[in-house]
Design a protein around this motif. Structure first.
Motif, mmCIF file in Angstrom:
data_model
loop_
_atom_site.group_PDB
_atom_site.id
_atom_site.type_symbol
_atom_site.label_atom_id
_atom_site.label_comp_id
_atom_site.label_asym_id
_atom_site.label_seq_id
_atom_site.Cartn_x
_atom_site.Cartn_y
_atom_site.Cartn_z
ATOM 1 N N ASP A 17 0.870 -1.210 -0.045
ATOM 2 C CA ASP A 17 0.197 -0.037 0.038
ATOM 3 C C ASP A 17 0.785 1.350 -0.069
ATOM 4 O O ASP A 17 0.592 2.250 -0.715
ATOM 5 C CB ASP A 17 -0.821 0.017 1.121
ATOM 6 N N ARG A 18 1.948 1.138 0.784
ATOM 7 C CA ARG A 18 2.996 2.341 0.867
ATOM 8 C C ARG A 18 3.390 2.540 -0.565
ATOM 9 O O ARG A 18 3.672 3.663 -0.832
ATOM 10 C CB ARG A 18 4.071 2.102 2.071
ATOM 11 N N ALA A 19 4.010 1.333 -1.304
ATOM 12 C CA ALA A 19 4.737 1.441 -2.390
ATOM 13 C C ALA A 19 3.723 2.123 -3.426
ATOM 14 O O ALA A 19 4.066 2.952 -4.292
ATOM 15 C CB ALA A 19 5.133 0.148 -2.790
ATOM 16 N N VAL A 20 2.301 1.778 -3.640
ATOM 17 C CA VAL A 20 1.440 2.236 -4.472
ATOM 18 C C VAL A 20 1.436 3.744 -4.103
ATOM 19 O O VAL A 20 1.272 4.551 -4.988
ATOM 20 C CB VAL A 20 0.207 1.679 -4.275
ATOM 21 N N LEU A 21 1.143 4.246 -2.851
ATOM 22 C CA LEU A 21 0.874 5.488 -2.549
ATOM 23 C C LEU A 21 2.287 6.226 -2.917
ATOM 24 O O LEU A 21 2.338 7.557 -3.648
ATOM 25 C CB LEU A 21 0.764 5.676 -1.196
ATOM 26 N N ARG A 22 3.518 5.659 -2.762
ATOM 27 C CA ARG A 22 4.713 6.163 -3.262
ATOM 28 C C ARG A 22 4.552 6.495 -4.780
ATOM 29 O O ARG A 22 4.881 7.487 -5.368
ATOM 30 C CB ARG A 22 5.902 5.628 -2.923
ATOM 31 N N ALA A 23 4.204 5.260 -5.539
ATOM 32 C CA ALA A 23 4.048 5.520 -6.891
ATOM 33 C C ALA A 23 3.329 6.594 -7.461
ATOM 34 O O ALA A 23 3.482 7.245 -8.430
ATOM 35 C CB ALA A 23 3.792 4.323 -7.639
ATOM 36 N N LYS A 24 2.263 7.013 -6.663
ATOM 37 C CA LYS A 24 1.321 8.008 -6.998
ATOM 38 C C LYS A 24 1.609 9.239 -6.342
ATOM 39 O O LYS A 24 1.109 10.411 -6.474
ATOM 40 C CB LYS A 24 0.040 7.922 -6.495
ATOM 41 N N LEU A 52 2.010 9.997 -3.308
ATOM 42 C CA LEU A 52 1.124 10.474 -2.219
ATOM 43 C C LEU A 52 1.703 9.787 -0.760
ATOM 44 O O LEU A 52 0.868 9.748 0.188
ATOM 45 C CB LEU A 52 -0.258 9.752 -2.358
ATOM 46 N N HIS A 53 2.908 9.341 -0.832
ATOM 47 C CA HIS A 53 3.740 8.913 0.413
ATOM 48 C C HIS A 53 4.017 9.759 1.420
ATOM 49 O O HIS A 53 3.828 9.650 2.792
ATOM 50 C CB HIS A 53 4.995 8.291 0.064
ATOM 51 N N ARG A 54 3.925 11.275 1.064
ATOM 52 C CA ARG A 54 3.946 12.331 2.070
ATOM 53 C C ARG A 54 2.733 12.747 2.630
ATOM 54 O O ARG A 54 2.561 13.411 3.529
ATOM 55 C CB ARG A 54 4.589 13.735 1.335
ATOM 56 N N GLY A 55 1.639 12.350 1.982
ATOM 57 C CA GLY A 55 0.376 12.640 2.486
ATOM 58 C C GLY A 55 -0.697 12.820 1.339
ATOM 59 O O GLY A 55 -0.245 13.280 0.110
ATOM 60 N N MET A 56 -1.971 12.769 1.553
ATOM 61 C CA MET A 56 -3.068 13.290 0.519
ATOM 62 C C MET A 56 -3.710 14.672 1.173
ATOM 63 O O MET A 56 -3.674 14.875 2.295
ATOM 64 C CB MET A 56 -4.150 12.311 0.565
ATOM 65 N N VAL A 57 -3.903 15.508 0.095
ATOM 66 C CA VAL A 57 -4.427 16.919 0.540
ATOM 67 C C VAL A 57 -5.837 16.871 0.935
ATOM 68 O O VAL A 57 -6.523 16.325 0.155
ATOM 69 C CB VAL A 57 -4.204 17.775 -0.698
ATOM 70 N N CYS A 58 -6.164 17.377 2.138
ATOM 71 C CA CYS A 58 -7.399 17.679 2.500
ATOM 72 C C CYS A 58 -8.025 19.086 1.861
ATOM 73 O O CYS A 58 -7.434 19.962 1.842
ATOM 74 C CB CYS A 58 -7.440 17.791 3.927
ATOM 75 N N PRO A 59 -9.177 18.805 1.167
ATOM 76 C CA PRO A 59 -9.534 20.167 0.329
ATOM 77 C C PRO A 59 -10.251 20.880 1.176
ATOM 78 O O PRO A 59 -10.590 22.258 0.874
ATOM 79 C CB PRO A 59 -10.725 19.326 -0.829
#
Length: 531
Positions: free
Chosen positions: A178-185, A187-194
């Motif tokens: 899951d972390r690897a997938v987020l890193r590939a996108k 998103l490993h530093r976090g997802m932005v709250c709108p």
């Protein structure tokens, strides 16, 4: 004498019968009774296992171990079986089986003693040997059962701890994937709250069960489930974004606001709109959104709203642009981002466009709220030429009469740029790896009043030269090029042109910001090619 002979004969016969009994019947009875007791004890153990693992009724609990309750857990969910309950069941089964073992063996010896030794229904000459035989069988059965139960418990222990190890390794592997997938996108530093602009490592997810709405802070594989977790209400929830957790309602752990529907599923792009009050940020953003959706409607890359809030706000902004009105200024309170999904397949991404009130770019203490700058790699700086006093003063009375300066930004663009870049640096924003699009607003007014001179509106270098030569913003242009990796200059008119289409000047800006980034400032198209 005759009686003595009779007694001797009877005694001899009794001894002979005992010898035959010991030689023939006793082994069979001992083995049979031992196997019967062993089978009974093993059957009791099987009942205990079923009761402890499956039934879980009060009869299969022990006082020293309070009942497991999911409401006592940090997360409102049942623990995964091999992350605690399996060990607890092993302990409970061991204690209950040991208790039943003692009671069953004691009751067997007690009933045998009473029936064949203490108060026999027949002569003790017959019952005592049989009772002693049963004692031998009971003793042998107890020993045999104890050995078999010990082996079963040892096997149970091995299976539990091997399964625990496998489950934990699997959960850890899935979390790593899951972390690897987020890193590939990215998103490993976090997802932005709108809503609050914070970087969220992982959203809080709300259970969709009827009347539940319990919030799970960390739904990823772990002690509460590997592929699925069971909420305290009984509803099973996916533990990975890849397996469907994005379908759940995501909540920001900081502001408790709703995250975008596709948060974590696709890569994210953050596009901040920077500019002073009334510089035209909101109108430009509306024109860019309209350009994207119009291009999608003509066979271009797909575009759709990422949440209902953006859809509702877009309809209002589109209506305002269509009637050639001016949208209300952005509220000083932090507004929610305009979020949309662009592209398809692997190129699909979640785009957050942030339109923050211009007042927040003037006071340094207010710009602290602009946390989205940490993840942005492209910025749009909206520059209102009418906000430059020297430019206004250089216009002839006739030119001034043709321009409504009440709509001009009252804030000097150099002040806005300096304050915003200081904030981005303080928030560890890497400007040297970022791009800046300088959108010179109100191009329609400049063109109508013939204020461009010989400068070409479709050329980045010519637009920059106009800022330097006419507006006298040479220092600002050089500062922009020193701070950012790449800078492009655009004339923009956030208005509706012919056939209810956004002015063509918005297309190259949108393409450069959200497309391939290969726009060279010398071409103008009527279609956005988001890749």
């Amino acid at each position: 004498m005759t009686e003595l002979i009779v007694y001797v004969l009877l005694g001899s016969l009794y001894i002979a019968v005992l010898i035959v009994y010991v030689a023939v019947a006793l082994p069979v009875i001992v083995v049979g009774r031992s196997l019967g007791l062993t089978g009974q004890l093993l059957w009791h153990h099987g009942q205990v296992l079923v009761g402890v693992v499956h039934r879980r009724t009060p009869a299969y609990r022990i006082p020293k171990l309070p009942p497991y309750r999911p409401q006592d857990e940090p997360e409102p969910a049942y623990r995964q079986y091999f992350h605690g309950p399996a060990t607890r069941d092993l302990h409970t089964a061991c204690l209950l089986t040991a208790g039943r073992f003692r009671r069953t063996v004691a009751d067997s010896f007690t009933s045998t003693t009473a029936e064949y030794l203490a108060q026999p229904a027949a002569s003790r000459l017959a019952t005592v040997p049989f009772g002693l035989t049963l004692f031998a069988g009971l003793g042998l059965g107890a020993v045999l059962a104890a050995v078999l139960l010990a082996l079963l418990f040892l096997l149970h222990v091995v299976l539990v701890y091997v399964a625990q190890g496998m489950v934990r390794v699997t959960a850890g592997t899935l979390r790593a994937v899951d972390r690897a997938v987020l890193r590939a996108k990215n998103l490993h530093r976090g997802m932005v709250c709108p809503q609050c602009y914070e970087l969220v490592e992982y959203p809080v997810y709300e259970c969709p069960g009827d009347g539940c709405r319990r919030r799970h802070r960390d739904i990823r594989p772990g002690r509460y489930g590997v592929l699925k977790r069971r909420c305290a209400c009984g509803r099973k929830l996916p533990t990975l974004i890849l397996t469907g957790s994005h379908r759940l309602k995501g909540i920001c752990p900081y502001c408790e606001g709703a995250m975008s529907d596709s948060t974590g599923l696709v890569a994210e792009t953050v596009l901040p709109m920077v500019g002073g009050t009334a510089a035209g940020k909101t109108q430009l953003m509306a024109a860019m959104l309209m350009t994207l959706f119009d291009a999608a409607g003509r066979g271009g890359p797909p575009a759709e709203f990422a949440d209902r809030s953006t859809a509702a706000k877009y309809e209002v902004l589109r209506e305002v642009l269509t009637i050639r009105g001016n949208p209300l200024g952005t509220q000083r309170a932090l507004p929610a981002a305009h979020s949309l999904l662009l592209g398809k397949g692997r190129s699909r991404r979640l785009v957050h466009i942030f339109d923050t009130a211009g007042e927040r770019f003037v006071k340094l203490e207010d710009t602290d709220a602009l946390r989205y700058a940490r993840t942005a790699r492209t910025f749009v700086f909206v520059l209102d030429p009418l906000s430059v006093a020297a430019f206004w003063q250089g216009l002839s009375p006739g030119q001034q009469a043709g321009v409504d300066r009440t709509l001009a930004s009252p804030v000097d663009p150099e002040l806005v740029f300096n304050q915003s870049t200081q904030t981005m640096k303080r928030m560890n924003g890497d400007l040297t790896q970022s791009r800046l699009a300088v959108a010179v607003s109100k191009y329609d007014v400049l063109h109508r009043q013939r204020l461009l001179g010989e400068h070409r509106p479709d050329d980045s270098a010519s637009t920059r030269a106009w800022l330097v030569d006419v507006l006298g913003l040479g220092n600002l242009a050089r500062a922009m090029e020193m701070e950012f990796r790449e800078v492009r200059f655009f004339f923009t008119a956030a208005v509706i042109a012919e056939e209810e289409q956004v002015d063509a000047s918005i297309v190259p800006l949108t393409d450069w910001c959200l497309g391939s980034g290969r726009y060279d400032g010398r071409t103008s198209t009527d279609r956005v090619s988001v890749r």
